[in-house]
Design an enzyme around this catalytic site. Structure first.
Site, short mmCIF file in Angstrom:
data_model
loop_
_atom_site.label_atom_id
_atom_site.label_comp_id
_atom_site.label_asym_id
_atom_site.label_seq_id
_atom_site.Cartn_x
_atom_site.Cartn_y
_atom_site.Cartn_z
N LYS A 281 0.84 -1.18 0.00
CA LYS A 281 0.00 0.00 0.00
C LYS A 281 0.89 1.24 0.00
O LYS A 281 1.82 1.35 0.79
CB LYS A 281 -0.91 -0.01 1.23
CG LYS A 281 -2.10 0.92 1.15
CD LYS A 281 -3.08 0.65 2.28
CE LYS A 281 -4.32 1.53 2.15
NZ LYS A 281 -5.31 1.26 3.22
N GLU A 367 -19.49 -4.92 10.31
CA GLU A 367 -20.40 -4.10 11.11
C GLU A 367 -21.41 -4.94 11.89
O GLU A 367 -21.74 -4.62 13.03
CB GLU A 367 -21.13 -3.11 10.21
CG GLU A 367 -20.24 -2.06 9.56
CD GLU A 367 -19.61 -2.51 8.26
OE1 GLU A 367 -18.89 -1.71 7.63
OE2 GLU A 367 -19.83 -3.68 7.87
N ARG A 395 -25.54 -1.23 7.61
CA ARG A 395 -25.21 -2.62 7.30
C ARG A 395 -25.47 -3.55 8.48
O ARG A 395 -25.39 -4.77 8.34
CB ARG A 395 -23.74 -2.72 6.87
CG ARG A 395 -23.35 -1.69 5.81
CD ARG A 395 -21.97 -1.93 5.27
NE ARG A 395 -22.00 -2.99 4.27
CZ ARG A 395 -20.91 -3.51 3.72
NH1 ARG A 395 -19.72 -3.10 4.09
NH2 ARG A 395 -21.00 -4.46 2.82
#
Length: 632
Positions: A281, A367, A395
């Site tokens: 990343k 979640e 969610r």
């Protein structure tokens, strides 16, 4: 920029990319990475994730006939290089700006954006649906889902893989592992084995042996188990094999030549398959490589130094107010635990996590699990605080209802990013939390008007012996003095801030600042309602009795919002008074500055005033007949 990026500026469509020689692709990767840094330095946005998939994006468009072959990006943080290579290079300076490119893949923006995203873990489900549709129409089409290892922590991704692995469809999942969370070190041996296992010889033997051993099920099962275990020993792909996917990898995701050879081989493998790549990343930009979390999503920055351009010091953000309250409360109450679904920094939990690591739980992009984990803790006497963005709480709606509120458990929800969120646009806007929270029994909902009240409401919610939700917006407060020792508020009580004539403004949340400007011009009463649920019924009925027009103001959808709650109360009590309900309209609000979004919705002072004046003109004939007529 063209003179600095000659190869990149020769590509207006992926077909132009496919006309390049493979030897030119490393140069293209360097130019694409440099161009991406230049663009995001100007506009801000998601940087580190895109830098990590430059070679992968090039290889995918080089090996597949996009857009005929479908490419589905998960979350969309990684998709900036994809946008640049698919005809949007010259519009990248408008990224996340009003009227400009979205920060996420968007179907109406380009035919290459096959699926609109913003939330994680959806790519495999969507790609499986596309593959099934292609099979139903008899179309020879490849479908590729690109998912990061963070998004793979979402349960929906595993649900999709569990189903897709049993389907007879051509579906490829590219697992972009940018933290080496599940992969061993990558090197020449691993690359060699991956090319070997994706090659035609291995595929032919593998598929042929299935047919040859069909009459000998025990031997066939043994050989299958042997293959899986051998692959698992050298490459760690047993989980995916057990789910029905042919697993290849891990390979170096920054070796464009290895990627192309492997992708070309895997194109010809039938059925579901997984390519596991390892990337870095922030690749190619030293500040982002060193701080990938900081450079995940950035404000505009100095391209040479990497220094982020920050605004002038001012009032603390609501996120900071929450983080400070959480830290202070944890010092006083050992029962407090903090939970977040992969939003430690974004939700302001960094200091808390450092000070109380044993009481901090980052569950990943999960979640549903976060909410039910909190429920289980509450059952055993802990005091969980779930820090979550409004858009992500959507969610976990079933868990909010069934696991927390049905059992009336003592869980506090700190709901950040309520209302419009600016450049992140509709996918991240907190437009519906009042509407979906209001119908749930046992849940109380608080909406602060400033940062001082936000801290006070967090304390109120925490001390309340049941489920409580405090919603607050993205951005800074008004600069009020915060009293860390302010007592909890009485449940369901608002406050009248200004007494005016004829018009009463009932404000739920931080639009109070706009309402006060409006009230000064119209000589209106102003009420800071504080609680969406339970409502301050006495205050509302008093205002209805003493005014000709009630105006409810909120940064939630009008449909089912706080204004609807007021209207329901008045109807139930048989009170006849003119009302107008101002909030977010029945459409998705596109990305722009938050102030521009509010103006677009008529929720700035000018828009609120204009709407009230329009209503007053409609009321003028009736009001003119009254002894104390209002001037219109």
């Amino acid at each position: 920029m063209p003179h600095r990026h000659p190869l990149l500026y020769s590509i207006d469509h992926p077909s132009d990319l496919r006309n390049l020689a493979e030897a030119q692709l490393p140069q293209l990767a360097g130019e694409l990475r440099s161009f991406l840094i230049d663009c995001v330095a100007q506009t801000g946005g998601h940087l580190a994730a895109g830098l990590g998939v430059v070679e992968l994006t090039i290889a995918l468009h080089y090996c597949f006939d996009t857009p005929w072959d479908r490419l589905v990006w998960d979350v969309g943080h990684q998709a900036y290089p994809h946008k640049i290579l698919t005809g949007r290079r010259d519009r990248m300076c408008s990224l996340r700006q009003e009227g400009g490119l979205s920060g996420f893949p968007k179907r109406c923006e380009s035919e290459f954006d096959t699926f609109g995203v913003g939330h994680s873990s959806t790519s495999i489900s969507a790609a499986a649906g596309m593959a099934l549709a292609a099979r139903a129409r008899g179309e020879r089409r490849q479908v590729v889902a690109v998912i990061g290892d963070g998004a793979l922590s979402g349960g929906m991704a595993f649900e999709a893989m569990n189903h897709a692995g049993a389907l007879d469809v051509d579906l490829m999942v590219v697992l972009n592992d940018n933290k080496m969370s599940i992969s061993p070190p990558v090197g020449a041996i691993s690359n060699h084995l991956s090319r070997l296992l994706s090659g035609k010889l291995y595929t032919t033997v593998r598929e042929g042996s299935k047919s040859a051993l069909k009459a000998m099920p025990q031997l066939r099962e043994f050989m299958g188990r042997w293959e899986e275990h051998m692959k698992g020993m050298v490459m760690g792909g047993t989980l995916f094999e057990e789910l029905g996917f042919n697993y290849i990898g891990p390979i170096d995701g920054h070796d464009v030549h290895a990627l192309i050879r492997t992708l070309r081989n895997m194109r010809d493998i039938p059925g579901p398959r997984v390519l596991h790549i390892v990337t870095q990343k922030g690749r190619g930009y030293e500040p982002a490589e060193g701080q990938p979390v900081t450079y995940h999503g950035v404000t505009p920055f100095d391209r040479q130094t990497g220094r982020l351009h920050k605004g002038l010091p001012g009032a603390p953000s609501y996120t900071q107010v929450f983080g400070s309250w959480l830290h202070d409360t944890a010092e006083e109450d050992p029962r407090l635990v903090g939970i977040t679904p992969a939003m430690c920094e974004g939700s302001g939990l960094t200091a808390f996590a450092k000070r109380f690591p044993e009481r901090f739980f980052d569950v990943g992009i999960a979640e549903q699990h976060a909410v039910t984990l909190a429920a289980g803790m509450a059952c055993e006497g802990l005091k969980p605080v779930v820090a979550i963005y409004s858009t992500f709480l959507q969610r976990a709606y079933d868990q909010l209802i069934h696991d927390v509120c049905l059992q009336n458990l003592d869980v506090t929800f700190a709901v950040d990013r309520a209302g419009p969120v600016g450049a992140d646009g509709a996918t991240h806007a907190g437009s519906f939390d009042i509407s979906f929270g209001r119908p749930i029994p046992n849940l109380i909902i608080l909406s602060p008007s400033d940062e001082g009240e936000c801290r006070q409401m967090l304390r109120t919610a925490y001390e309340y012996p049941g489920p409580a939700l405090v919603r607050y917006p993205r951005g800074n407060g008004r600069g009020v003095v915060i009293d860390p020792h302010a007592p909890a508020l009485p449940i369901g009580r608002g406050r009248l801030l200004r007494q005016g004539q004829h018009i009463a403004l009932l404000v739920f949340g931080t639009l109070l600042a706009q309402a006060e400007v409006v009230a000064d011009g119209l000589d209106a009463s102003v009420a800071d309602m504080r609680f969406v649920k339970p409502l301050d019924e006495d205050l509302i009925l008093d205002l209805a009795q003493g005014h000709d027009l009630l105006v409810t103001i909120e940064d939630n959808a009008v449909a089912g919002g706080a204004g609807s709650a007021v209207a329901e109360l008045l109807a139930e009590r048989g009170v006849l008074v003119r009302c107008i309900h101002l909030g977010l309209p029945d459409r998705y609000v596109e990305h722009a500055e938050q102030s521009a979004q509010l103006a677009d919705c008529g929720l700035d002072a000018e828009g609120i005033t204009a709407r009230i004046e329009e209503e007053l003109r409609n009321l003028a004939p009736e009001l003119a007949r009254r002894p104390t007529a209002i001037a219109v």
